[in-house]
Scaffold this motif. Sequence first.
Motif, PDB file in Angstrom:
ATOM      1  N   VAL A 158       7.537   1.864   3.257  1.00  0.00           N
ATOM      2  CA  VAL A 158       6.661   2.955   2.946  1.00  0.00           C
ATOM      3  C   VAL A 158       5.211   2.473   2.637  1.00  0.00           C
ATOM      4  N   GLY A 159       4.025   3.364   2.897  1.00  0.00           N
ATOM      5  CA  GLY A 159       2.661   2.819   2.816  1.00  0.00           C
ATOM      6  C   GLY A 159       1.950   4.320   2.831  1.00  0.00           C
ATOM      7  N   CYS A 168       5.295  -9.361  -7.982  1.00  0.00           N
ATOM      8  CA  CYS A 168       4.173  -9.046  -9.056  1.00  0.00           C
ATOM      9  C   CYS A 168       3.672 -10.323  -9.735  1.00  0.00           C
ATOM     10  N   THR A 224       3.960  -1.797   4.913  1.00  0.00           N
ATOM     11  CA  THR A 224       3.148  -1.971   6.012  1.00  0.00           C
ATOM     12  C   THR A 224       2.219  -3.046   6.321  1.00  0.00           C
ATOM     13  N   ASN A 225       1.886  -3.855   5.310  1.00  0.00           N
ATOM     14  CA  ASN A 225       1.165  -4.850   5.401  1.00  0.00           C
ATOM     15  C   ASN A 225       1.655  -6.194   4.466  1.00  0.00           C
ATOM     16  N   THR A 251      -2.892 -12.641   2.811  1.00  0.00           N
ATOM     17  CA  THR A 251      -2.471 -11.388   3.258  1.00  0.00           C
ATOM     18  C   THR A 251      -3.611 -10.371   3.359  1.00  0.00           C
ATOM     19  N   ASP A 264       2.088   8.652  -0.860  1.00  0.00           N
ATOM     20  CA  ASP A 264       0.978   7.878  -1.697  1.00  0.00           C
ATOM     21  C   ASP A 264       1.717   7.671  -2.966  1.00  0.00           C
ATOM     22  N   ILE A 312       3.271  -9.213   2.681  1.00  0.00           N
ATOM     23  CA  ILE A 312       4.405  -9.698   2.426  1.00  0.00           C
ATOM     24  C   ILE A 312       5.516  -8.596   2.693  1.00  0.00           C
TER      25      ILE A 312
HETATM   26  N1  LIG Z   1      -0.623 -11.927  -1.680  1.00  0.00           N
HETATM   27  C1  LIG Z   1      -0.680 -12.641  -2.876  1.00  0.00           C
HETATM   28  O1  LIG Z   1      -1.272 -13.664  -3.038  1.00  0.00           O
HETATM   29  C2  LIG Z   1       0.054 -12.233  -4.025  1.00  0.00           C
HETATM   30  C3  LIG Z   1       0.231 -12.848  -5.413  1.00  0.00           C
HETATM   31  C4  LIG Z   1       0.770 -12.328  -6.369  1.00  0.00           C
HETATM   32  C5  LIG Z   1       1.668 -11.265  -6.129  1.00  0.00           C
HETATM   33  N2  LIG Z   1       1.465 -10.633  -5.174  1.00  0.00           N
HETATM   34  C6  LIG Z   1       2.133  -9.055  -5.049  1.00  0.00           C
HETATM   35  O2  LIG Z   1       2.916  -9.027  -4.025  1.00  0.00           O
HETATM   36  C7  LIG Z   1       2.989  -7.754  -3.421  1.00  0.00           C
HETATM   37  C8  LIG Z   1       2.584  -7.719  -1.971  1.00  0.00           C
HETATM   38  O3  LIG Z   1       1.257  -8.171  -1.827  1.00  0.00           O
HETATM   39  P1  LIG Z   1       0.392  -8.152  -0.561  1.00  0.00           P
HETATM   40  O4  LIG Z   1      -0.525  -9.232  -0.707  1.00  0.00           O
HETATM   41  O5  LIG Z   1       1.576  -8.543   0.687  1.00  0.00           O
HETATM   42  O6  LIG Z   1      -0.191  -6.912  -0.364  1.00  0.00           O
HETATM   43  P2  LIG Z   1      -0.780  -6.101   0.945  1.00  0.00           P
HETATM   44  O7  LIG Z   1      -0.975  -6.959   2.033  1.00  0.00           O
HETATM   45  O8  LIG Z   1      -2.279  -5.768   0.022  1.00  0.00           O
HETATM   46  O9  LIG Z   1      -0.123  -4.864   1.103  1.00  0.00           O
HETATM   47  C9  LIG Z   1      -0.082  -3.666   0.346  1.00  0.00           C
HETATM   48  C10 LIG Z   1       1.074  -2.747   0.698  1.00  0.00           C
HETATM   49  O10 LIG Z   1       0.744  -1.681  -0.227  1.00  0.00           O
HETATM   50  C11 LIG Z   1       0.503  -0.516   0.348  1.00  0.00           C
HETATM   51  N3  LIG Z   1      -0.120   0.335  -0.598  1.00  0.00           N
HETATM   52  C12 LIG Z   1      -1.385   0.226  -1.105  1.00  0.00           C
HETATM   53  N4  LIG Z   1      -1.434   1.399  -1.833  1.00  0.00           N
HETATM   54  C13 LIG Z   1      -0.326   2.228  -1.644  1.00  0.00           C
HETATM   55  C14 LIG Z   1      -0.186   3.528  -2.137  1.00  0.00           C
HETATM   56  N5  LIG Z   1      -0.952   4.226  -2.994  1.00  0.00           N
HETATM   57  N6  LIG Z   1       1.238   4.006  -1.866  1.00  0.00           N
HETATM   58  C15 LIG Z   1       2.015   3.411  -0.851  1.00  0.00           C
HETATM   59  N7  LIG Z   1       1.704   2.363  -0.558  1.00  0.00           N
HETATM   60  C16 LIG Z   1       0.552   1.593  -0.893  1.00  0.00           C
HETATM   61  C17 LIG Z   1      -0.214  -0.593   1.494  1.00  0.00           C
HETATM   62  O11 LIG Z   1      -0.140   0.234   2.481  1.00  0.00           O
HETATM   63  P3  LIG Z   1      -1.386   1.430   2.595  1.00  0.00           P
HETATM   64  O12 LIG Z   1      -2.913   0.623   2.603  1.00  0.00           O
HETATM   65  O13 LIG Z   1      -1.102   2.111   4.019  1.00  0.00           O
HETATM   66  O14 LIG Z   1      -1.098   2.273   1.577  1.00  0.00           O
HETATM   67  C18 LIG Z   1       0.428  -2.115   2.024  1.00  0.00           C
HETATM   68  O15 LIG Z   1       1.711  -1.850   2.941  1.00  0.00           O
HETATM   69  C19 LIG Z   1       2.070  -6.966  -4.543  1.00  0.00           C
HETATM   70  O16 LIG Z   1       2.847  -6.091  -5.278  1.00  0.00           O
HETATM   71  C20 LIG Z   1       1.415  -7.972  -5.074  1.00  0.00           C
HETATM   72  O17 LIG Z   1       1.068  -7.706  -6.526  1.00  0.00           O
HETATM   73  C21 LIG Z   1       0.893 -10.837  -4.221  1.00  0.00           C
END
Ligand SMILES: NC(=O)c1ccc[n+]([C@@H]2O[C@H](COP(=O)([O-])OP(=O)(O)OC[C@H]3O[C@@H](n4cnc5c(N)ncnc54)[C@H](OP(=O)(O)O)[C@@H]3O)[C@@H](O)[C@H]2O)c1
Length: 263
Positions: free
Chosen positions: A32-33, A131, A11-12, A187, A55, A14
Amino acid sequence: MARTIVISGGTNGIGKALARHYAELGDQVVAVGSSDEGGRRLREEVPKAHFVRSDLSSLRQTRDLVERLNAEHPMIDALVLAAFRFNPTRVETEEGFEHTFALYVLNRWLMAEGLRGPLENAATPVIINLCGAGQGGRIHWDDLQLKHKYRAVTATMQGARASELLGTAYASERTKYVLYNPVFVATGLHEPFKQPLRGIVRVASAAFAQPLAKAVPPITALIDHPPAEPFTTWKKGKILDRAVDRNEARRFEETIRALTQPG
Ligand SMILES: NC(=O)c1ccc[n+]([C@@H]2O[C@H](COP(=O)([O-])OP(=O)(O)OC[C@H]3O[C@@H](n4cnc5c(N)ncnc54)[C@H](OP(=O)(O)O)[C@@H]3O)[C@@H](O)[C@H]2O)c1
């Protein structure tokens, strides 16, 4: 033929960008979010994706989700594990786990294990675990729940290392397990922080983070054409040559299996 793509954290960031990509191609997307707000956003921006609220830091809710996905989707082509939350201070779930550990480690293991059946039914199944692989990080064997010395970075690095170990331990004839580190993607990374750090991260993100439009294509390439090897680690579109200690991987998997036993 339309594929089925399940995205935890769809939902957010990537995850949502991947949901949009595959929904626009006509594939069946389950995103799923945990929040209604995320669900509303997804429905507005990607109306063809199917939102499921759960959750995923809860083992009970993860098990319910896995049961539901098994019942509703006999075949899953790709499972994307992207649900993540950066916790500046230590949070404990109702089930007694440190929140990062519950969401980043236990949930990902339960999803990958619990969806083996529908994944194995697909033509070229793949698990993409987004990750921080390949950046160090270690398992704090004496304090997995970081009760004594919690730091958000320590919890995050431990989660990344856990993904390396659990990916190594995941054994499947058909389903390819891919760890993918997107490194630094814009993000909304500043959101969990308080000022002044929030401002600093926002500026750094604007200056140095990759835009989603650049970060997503190497991931869709791996979903569309999974690697031949059962387990690979990637960093920003490049494969890493990374050997993981199989004994530690087996030991860690046994530990996670024991921790997630129901009852
Ligand atoms: N962005 C980066 O620079 C970066 C770098 C290295 C690795 N990563 C990895 O890439 C992945 C995506 O990163 P992102 O930055 O795109 O993440 P993000 O924008 O913060 O989005 C996180 C997502 O996880 C969901 N979420 C959080 N807590 C949750 C819960 N308890 N149950 C279900 N859903 C949950 C959120 O929805 P809700 O808030 O509605 O729950 C949202 O859809 C992550 O695994 C991160 O470790 C990202």
